[in-house]
Scaffold this active site. Structure first.
Site, mmCIF file in Angstrom:
data_model
loop_
_atom_site.group_PDB
_atom_site.id
_atom_site.type_symbol
_atom_site.label_atom_id
_atom_site.label_comp_id
_atom_site.label_asym_id
_atom_site.label_seq_id
_atom_site.Cartn_x
_atom_site.Cartn_y
_atom_site.Cartn_z
ATOM 1 N N THR A 54 0.821 -1.206 0.000
ATOM 2 C CA THR A 54 0.000 0.000 0.000
ATOM 3 C C THR A 54 0.858 1.260 0.000
ATOM 4 O OG1 THR A 54 -1.701 -1.185 1.199
ATOM 5 C CG2 THR A 54 -1.784 1.215 1.302
ATOM 6 N N GLU A 55 0.532 2.175 -0.901
ATOM 7 C CA GLU A 55 1.232 3.458 -1.024
ATOM 8 C C GLU A 55 2.736 3.273 -1.205
ATOM 9 O OE1 GLU A 55 -0.491 5.913 -1.552
ATOM 10 O OE2 GLU A 55 -2.420 5.616 -0.559
#
Lengths: 515, 445
Positions: free
Chosen positions: B145-146
């Site tokens: 994530t990210e």
């Protein structure tokens, strides 16, 4: 600058704003001649200790010496009582603000910076019974009080003996009657013109030494006294704060042929909702129409002036209020005496401030969190109704009314609070949340306020959405991280709201009208 | 030859509806279905559909010499299934060309790696299965994530069977080294890391439409020249960006679609680069050195750290509270309410804490990032209220499934999301919690 005094007054930020702005302008190098109404000898001890000439502290006296050359009381023998004595210097206000009144005797000497301010600020006091936020009833009440106190300048009703053709009395009455009677710009201009011509012909006004019989008489009398002063002083721009000074601003503008800027801190629709006092509303319209620029304390106010007074967008400039930062703010530390968290309302208990919505939200909160105290601090015409309403909502055990709080009590109350709520129905700006935030108290403010435009570290609600207001109070009570976030970031944010920056914006408005 | 890797992130969170304190115990409709449908359809129309068509055309025109990679979060896939099936079908069409790789990530675009290792594994495996089911190929490249990556994340990904991981080519991570090489994260045996070339990526993703930028307007030829001018030793250029760059962040009117339609041709004409997917890069290239990533690095903001998600007290409190109730939610799922775990996972989506970010307050630039909330504080309040309700329902489910102890001491088992009480008031909270847990139990199916 036609402004208002600065008392550390629980209700209303008009004087505070005038003070902060004046200081900020001085920092920008703008010379300010501050003209302020003050009843002769009226020590309004309800709010603040006003010092007599013999009590002026060291700081004030130092400043006086500097001012001695610029204001010669000998010039205006017949007007002497009306224009400011040297002791009414700006430095005195400075001193009053830098330290609590009781500490004045030991105040340190002026700093070089303050010295410079003193040279840029001068104050002229016009003897007048006007006070901010007055309506006709308040004014009559005040006259009665002044008379009852037997004060020398308060002989009550206008001395009719001095009346007659061409007398000062007649000029005042003529202006008052056009102001009173649905004033139109042309009519007022005609009166002002007549007055200015009489000044040009070398006539001098002789005031009888008593205040106007009613509020509009007094507004007219103040306006003409300001006109008289304007003829003798030199300045470039006239800046008038709120409606009571608007006619004075118009007179000064005509006499001096200088541009008029009016400042709107609160309009009649803020104070009274739909039930406006038509005379006051009309006088506001008059000043707004006469001015070249209108400074509004928020976009919220600017919208109000567009829709309610039909003022063209091009004339309106928004300059938000800021906070007067005390040099050495005393650390207020209040010992909590009760275990329950306190949710605070502090302000005038009037329609405008929305105390009833606060109670409605309280009723919803205590259903889920019975161990919470709600405090309403302040007085106002809605107070009796609010006490009854609290009882009817079954909140008697949860809501406490402190009545009117003075000076240090206000700060102590903020410090005791866990949450501050400003549920105003219509708040042109609203400085009180900033005071709470400066003391680390998380705040909930109504979206119908100017202050909500500048704050990021505050929770915002529509004043009528009492369910959401209760939701936010509950969230603050239940989620410590939210409280900590708001109080730590909020304190920083308030520190960044400085009058110096606002004054720069005001200075730009001056430059616009001087072009 | 330099390998040019395009990777596009596709993600949609399940946004919450306005959920006040008074909703706790009253209803469990946490998610704003109408708003989610509206946004997914809008993005599908403005970005996914036209851009997928454009990329498909590039693959066909260049006969497989144009290739790229996608990571489509699980929450984006399920929402497209519900609200924009034609958009999902267009992704499938790209998958069928064989020129497009689909990556693995956490199914709910979560920060589970920082919260709970088991949950992280579960979400990654869940997503791998979903990608294989929807797009037909098991993912072998992982992106967290990210783009949050560290030695630990990389080791974890290796253990889960991935052969490549994507990361940010942050200056403070690389120092003098180039982001245009293949590295091996410290502690990994086989896994290789491909880094984002942030300058070239952001020229497209952020600066493309900025008229104040000295290179505006950027043409595909100009961009191809920049790539051509890179040092000869640069073996890979990672152009990683949000897919919504195309049509959402950069509107169609900026010319971004035309730019992308001409870029592959312009790059291929030079002969310097070939397009590859991450899987192909790690098959073809060895790692040239080890890369030590002791602290998590992300692709966000100037700081490239976690402060956009866990930077303030509200965010940390919300994150802690979320993972604090996970054991009960798992138990409740086993006790017959698996939908509570799915709801918990939707709350684990990183967007929810991102909405609470206050970093840009200092600049007064409050509206810089899109958020469904009026303020970060509103985001926090809503999230915490929902979490409180979920915790109560989980507790109620556990209790009603335990036949031996029928509701003897309800308040004892209702976990409170946070400690209660203000400045010095410890008393509050217990009372209503009891009654609401009871209410929750009553309304539980």
């Amino acid at each position: 600058m036609l402004g208002w005094e600065f008392p550390p007054h629980i209700s209303g930020g008009l004087g505070t704003a005038c003070y902060g702005l004046t200081q900020g302008l001085a920092h920008c190098g703008v010379e300010v001649l501050f003209v302020v109404p003050r009843a002769h000898g009226d020590e309004d001890t309800r709010f603040v200790k006003v010092l007599g000439a013999n009590q002026v502290p060291v700081r004030g006296l130092q400043a006086e010496r500097q001012l001695a050359g610029s204001l010669d009381p000998g010039v205006l023998p017949e007007f002497q009582w009306a224009l400011g004595e040297p002791r009414r210097s700006a430095a005195r206000s400075l001193a009053l603000c830098a330290a609590p009144a009781e500490d004045l005797g030991t105040a340190p000497p002026l700093s070089p910076q303050d010295q410079r301010l003193v040279t840029l600020l001068r104050e002229i006091v016009i003897d007048s019974a006007l006070l901010p936020y007055q309506d006709e009833a308040c004014y009559s009440e005040r006259l009665r009080r002044l008379e009852a106190a037997g004060l020398p300048g308060a002989r009550g009703l206008l001395d009719r003996a001095g009346a007659g053709p061409g007398s000062t009395e007649e000029v005042v009455q003529n202006l008052a009657s056009v102001l009173r009677d649905a004033p139109r710009l042309e009519q007022v201009a005609r009166e002002v013109e007549r007055f200015a011509e009489s000044l040009d012909q070398g006539r001098t006004l002789h005031f009888s030494g008593s205040y106007g019989a009613d509020l509009l008489d007094e507004v007219a009398r103040f306006a003409l006294a300001v006109g008289e002063a304007a003829r003798r002083e030199s300045f470039d721009v006239i800046h008038a704060h709120d409606w009571m000074t608007y006619p004075a601003g118009m007179v000064a503008a005509r006499v001096s042929n200088k541009p008029l800027v009016v400042h709107m801190h609160a309009c009649e629709y803020d104070r009274s909702g739909e039930h406006v006092n038509p005379r006051i509303r009309d006088l506001e319209q008059l000043g707004l129409d006469a001015a070249e620029r209108v400074i509004c304390v928020s976009h919220y106010t600017a919208r109000m002036l567009r829709t309610r007074y039909h003022i063209d967008r091009s004339k309106l400039r928004v300059v938000h209020n800021a906070v007067t930062h005390k040099e050495q703010a005393a650390v207020v530390h209040a010992e909590k005496t009760i275990p329950e968290p306190i949710v605070l309302f502090l302000g005038r208990v009037t329609f405008q401030k929305g105390p009833d919505y606060f109670l409605e939200a309280a009723a919803r909160v205590v259903k889920l969190e019975p161990h919470v105290k709600f405090v309403i601090s302040g007085s106002g015409d809605m107070l009796p109704r609010m006490i009854e309403r609290a009882a009817r909502l079954g909140l008697a055990r949860h809501v406490h009314f402190t009545g009117f709080l003075r000076g240090s009590e206000v700060e102590r109350m903020y410090a005791l609070a866990d949450i501050y709520v400003m549920p105003s129905v219509s708040e042109p700006f609203g400085i009180s949340p900033l005071e709470a935030m400066a003391l680390d108290v998380p705040v909930i403010v109504s979206r119908q306020s100017g202050v909500s435009e500048v704050l990021t570290n505050a929770l915002k609600v529509d004043f009528w959405d009492v369910q959401e207001m209760a939701n936010k109070i509950l969230a603050l009570l239940r989620y410590p991280a939210l409280r900590e976030q708001l109080s730590s970031e909020g304190r920083q944010e308030v520190r960044r709201l400085r009058w110096d920056e606002r004054a720069r914006a005001v200075n730009l408005v001056y430059k616009e009208v001087l072009r | 030859m330099t390998s040019l890797v395009f990777y596009f992130q596709v993600h949609q969170p399940y946004r919450l509806r306005r959920y006040s304190f008074f909703d706790i115990g009253a209803h469990e409709n946490y998610f704003d279905d109408a708003e989610n449908a509206r946004i997914v359809r809008r993005v599908a129309e403005k970005c996914y559909l036209p851009m997928n068509a454009l990329l498909l055309e590039q693959v066909e025109r260049h006969q497989g010499r144009f290739r790229c990679a996608f990571s489509v979060s699980g929450t984006a896939i399920t929402q497209m299934e519900s609200y924009a099936p034609e958009a999902l079908e267009s992704f499938r069409r790209l998958a069928r060309t064989g020129c497009v790789e689909f990556l693995g990530e956490t199914s709910h675009h979560s920060l589970a790696f920082l919260g709970d290792g088991d949950e992280f594994d579960a979400q990654v495996q869940d997503q791998a299965a979903r990608v294989e089911r929807v797009f037909g190929l098991k993912p072998t490249t992982f992106r967290n994530t990210e783009l949050v990556v560290s030695n630990d994340v990389a080791r974890h990904a290796e253990r889960l069977g991935f052969s490549a991981i994507l990361g940010e080519g942050a200056d403070h991570l690389l120092g003098w080294r180039s982001p245009h090489r293949v590295y091996r994260p410290e502690g990994c045996e086989r896994l290789k890391i491909l880094l984002r070339s942030y300058k070239l990526s952001d020229d497209i993703a952020f600066r493309f439409s900025n008229r104040g930028w000295s290179e505006w307007p950027l043409t595909s030829e100009r961009f191809a020249e920049w790539v051509d001018g890179l040092p000869a030793e640069d073996s890979i250029v990672g152009l990683f960006m949000d897919y919504e760059t195309f049509g959402e962040h950069q509107w169609r009117e900026t010319g971004i679609f035309d730019f992308m339609a001409h870029l592959p041709g312009a790059l291929l004409r030079q002969g310097r680069v070939r397009f590859q997917t991450p899987r192909e890069v790690v098959q073809a290239q060895d790692a040239i050195a080890r890369l030590d990533i002791p602290y998590p690095v992300s692709w966000a903001d100037a700081e490239r750290d976690l402060t956009a998600w866990l930077g303030n007290q509200m965010q940390r409190a919300a994150h802690d509270a979320l993972y604090g109730i996970l054991p009960q939610v798992r138990q409740a799922a086993q006790a017959g309410r698996p939908e509570l775990l799915e709801r918990w996972r939707r709350l684990s989506t990183s967007d929810h804490v991102y909405y609470m970010c206050t970093k840009w307050f200092a600049d007064g630039d409050v509206h810089k990032y899109f958020s469904p909330y009026a303020s970060p504080h509103d985001a926090f309040i809503t999230f915490m209220n929902v979490l409180d309700d979920l915790a109560r329902r989980a507790a109620a489910a556990i209790q009603s499934s335990a036949p031996a102890a029928p509701c003897a001491e309800p308040s004892a088992s209702a976990p409170s999301v946070t400690p209660s009480g203000a400045k010095s008031a410890p008393a509050a909270a217990a009372g209503p919690a009891t009654s609401q847990a009871a209410a929750a139990r009553r309304s539980a199916p």
